[in-house]
Design a protein around this motif. Structure first.
Motif, PDB file in Angstrom:
ATOM      1  N   ALA A 118      24.405  24.235  29.894  1.00 47.14           N
ATOM      2  CA  ALA A 118      23.182  23.453  29.657  1.00 47.14           C
ATOM      3  C   ALA A 118      21.951  24.315  29.913  1.00 47.14           C
ATOM      4  O   ALA A 118      20.985  24.283  29.139  1.00 47.14           O
ATOM      5  CB  ALA A 118      23.160  22.212  30.544  1.00 47.14           C
ATOM      6  N   CYS A 119      21.989  25.100  30.982  1.00 42.30           N
ATOM      7  CA  CYS A 119      20.853  25.971  31.296  1.00 42.30           C
ATOM      8  C   CYS A 119      20.664  27.039  30.226  1.00 42.30           C
ATOM      9  O   CYS A 119      19.530  27.337  29.828  1.00 42.30           O
ATOM     10  CB  CYS A 119      21.050  26.616  32.664  1.00 42.30           C
ATOM     11  N   PHE A 120      21.760  27.608  29.742  1.00 45.70           N
ATOM     12  CA  PHE A 120      21.659  28.603  28.674  1.00 45.70           C
ATOM     13  C   PHE A 120      21.135  27.979  27.386  1.00 45.70           C
ATOM     14  O   PHE A 120      20.339  28.592  26.666  1.00 45.70           O
ATOM     15  CB  PHE A 120      23.006  29.282  28.423  1.00 45.70           C
ATOM     16  N   VAL A 121      21.573  26.764  27.067  1.00 48.72           N
ATOM     17  CA  VAL A 121      21.086  26.070  25.869  1.00 48.72           C
ATOM     18  C   VAL A 121      19.578  25.880  25.974  1.00 48.72           C
ATOM     19  O   VAL A 121      18.836  26.121  25.011  1.00 48.72           O
ATOM     20  CB  VAL A 121      21.806  24.711  25.680  1.00 48.72           C
ATOM     21  N   THR A 122      19.113  25.471  27.129  1.00 53.25           N
ATOM     22  CA  THR A 122      17.687  25.268  27.337  1.00 53.25           C
ATOM     23  C   THR A 122      16.930  26.593  27.221  1.00 53.25           C
ATOM     24  O   THR A 122      15.826  26.645  26.661  1.00 53.25           O
ATOM     25  CB  THR A 122      17.432  24.610  28.711  1.00 53.25           C
ATOM     26  N   TYR A 123      17.524  27.646  27.724  1.00 57.92           N
ATOM     27  CA  TYR A 123      16.924  28.982  27.594  1.00 57.92           C
ATOM     28  C   TYR A 123      16.784  29.344  26.107  1.00 57.92           C
ATOM     29  O   TYR A 123      15.714  29.764  25.668  1.00 57.92           O
ATOM     30  CB  TYR A 123      17.791  29.999  28.326  1.00 57.92           C
ATOM     31  N   ILE A 124      17.858  29.171  25.347  1.00 58.86           N
ATOM     32  CA  ILE A 124      17.852  29.534  23.932  1.00 58.86           C
ATOM     33  C   ILE A 124      16.792  28.718  23.176  1.00 58.86           C
ATOM     34  O   ILE A 124      15.980  29.277  22.437  1.00 58.86           O
ATOM     35  CB  ILE A 124      19.245  29.306  23.294  1.00 58.86           C
ATOM     36  N   THR A 125      16.808  27.415  23.386  1.00 60.99           N
ATOM     37  CA  THR A 125      15.843  26.577  22.652  1.00 60.99           C
ATOM     38  C   THR A 125      14.417  26.868  23.118  1.00 60.99           C
ATOM     39  O   THR A 125      13.486  26.844  22.300  1.00 60.99           O
ATOM     40  CB  THR A 125      16.173  25.079  22.781  1.00 60.99           C
ATOM     41  N   GLY A 126      14.259  27.134  24.388  1.00 58.38           N
ATOM     42  CA  GLY A 126      12.921  27.435  24.906  1.00 58.38           C
ATOM     43  C   GLY A 126      12.313  28.675  24.283  1.00 58.38           C
ATOM     44  O   GLY A 126      11.138  28.667  23.879  1.00 58.38           O
ATOM     45  N   ILE A 127      13.098  29.748  24.169  1.00 59.10           N
ATOM     46  CA  ILE A 127      12.517  30.965  23.601  1.00 59.10           C
ATOM     47  C   ILE A 127      12.376  30.878  22.087  1.00 59.10           C
ATOM     48  O   ILE A 127      11.540  31.550  21.510  1.00 59.10           O
ATOM     49  CB  ILE A 127      13.301  32.238  24.006  1.00 59.10           C
ATOM     50  N   CYS A 128      13.171  30.025  21.456  1.00 62.66           N
ATOM     51  CA  CYS A 128      13.053  29.859  19.997  1.00 62.66           C
ATOM     52  C   CYS A 128      11.863  28.987  19.612  1.00 62.66           C
ATOM     53  O   CYS A 128      11.391  29.072  18.484  1.00 62.66           O
ATOM     54  CB  CYS A 128      14.337  29.254  19.435  1.00 62.66           C
ATOM     55  N   ASN A 129      11.379  28.169  20.522  1.00 67.61           N
ATOM     56  CA  ASN A 129      10.291  27.240  20.219  1.00 67.61           C
ATOM     57  C   ASN A 129       8.939  27.799  20.629  1.00 67.61           C
ATOM     58  O   ASN A 129       8.069  27.083  21.096  1.00 67.61           O
ATOM     59  CB  ASN A 129      10.537  25.903  20.933  1.00 67.61           C
ATOM     60  N   ARG A 130       8.715  29.056  20.402  1.00 64.32           N
ATOM     61  CA  ARG A 130       7.462  29.697  20.805  1.00 64.32           C
ATOM     62  C   ARG A 130       6.345  29.431  19.830  1.00 64.32           C
ATOM     63  O   ARG A 130       6.485  29.067  18.732  1.00 64.32           O
ATOM     64  CB  ARG A 130       7.644  31.171  21.016  1.00 64.32           C
TER      65      ARG A 130
END
Length: 130
Positions: A118-130
Motif C-alpha cells: 500500500a505504501c509503495f502504491v501511494t509512492y508510485i501514484t504520488g510521484i506520477c501525479n506531479r
C-alpha cells in the motif's frame, strides 16, 4: 530516522523490495487494463484511495505518542483491512475475466507485506501525479 536500508534489514523479515513492488504494480496495472468490466476504473480509484488512507495513518504512526497510537490503532487496522479488500476485489475482477493475476499470489497474505505494498502504491501514484 528511518531509511530504506533499515527496512530491508527489518527483523520481522518478509520485506517487499521497491523493485519487486514496482514490478508487481506494473503487472497489476497491465492485468486490470485488460479487463473489460465497465466500472473497473471505479474499483481502481477505490484501491488507490484505500492505499493512500492506510499509508497516511502508517506515516503518522512514528510521530504519535502512546495514547495517540492506542486511539488510532483500531482505525489503522480497519484501513488496512479495507485496502486488502480492495486489492482482492481487483484480483477477483481479473480472475473472473480470465486475465492473469499472478501478481496477487506473489503478494501473498502476510499483512505487513500487504501494508508495505500500500505504501509503495501511494509512492508510485504520488510521484506520477506531479
Amino acid at each position: 530516522m528511518n531509511t530504506y536500508e533499515q527496512y530491508l534489514k527489518h527483523p520481522a523479515g518478509n520485506v517487499l523490495t521497491i523493485e519487486d513492488a514496482m514490478r508487481i504494480y506494473s503487472e497489476m496495472v497491465e492485468s486490470i487494463e485488460k479487463c473489460t468490466m465497465e466500472d473497473k476504473k471505479e474499483f481502481w480509484k477505490d484501491f488507490l484511495k484505500k492505499a493512500a488512507e492506510y499509508t497516511h495513518v502508517r506515516n503518522m504512526w512514528e510521530q504519535m505518542n502512546r495514547a495517540e497510537k492506542i486511539d488510532a490503532d483500531q482505525g489503522r487496522t480497519l484501513k488496512h483491512d479495507s485496502f486488502i479488500t480492495s486489492l482482492n476485489v481487483l484480483s477477483r475482477i481479473a480472475t473472473n475475466e480470465g486475465v492473469d493475476c499472478s501478481w496477487r499470489d506473489e503478494l501473498g497474505e502476510e499483512r505487513k507485506c500487504l501494508g508495505d505494498f500500500a505504501c509503495f502504491v501511494t509512492y508510485i501514484t504520488g510521484i506520477c501525479n506531479r
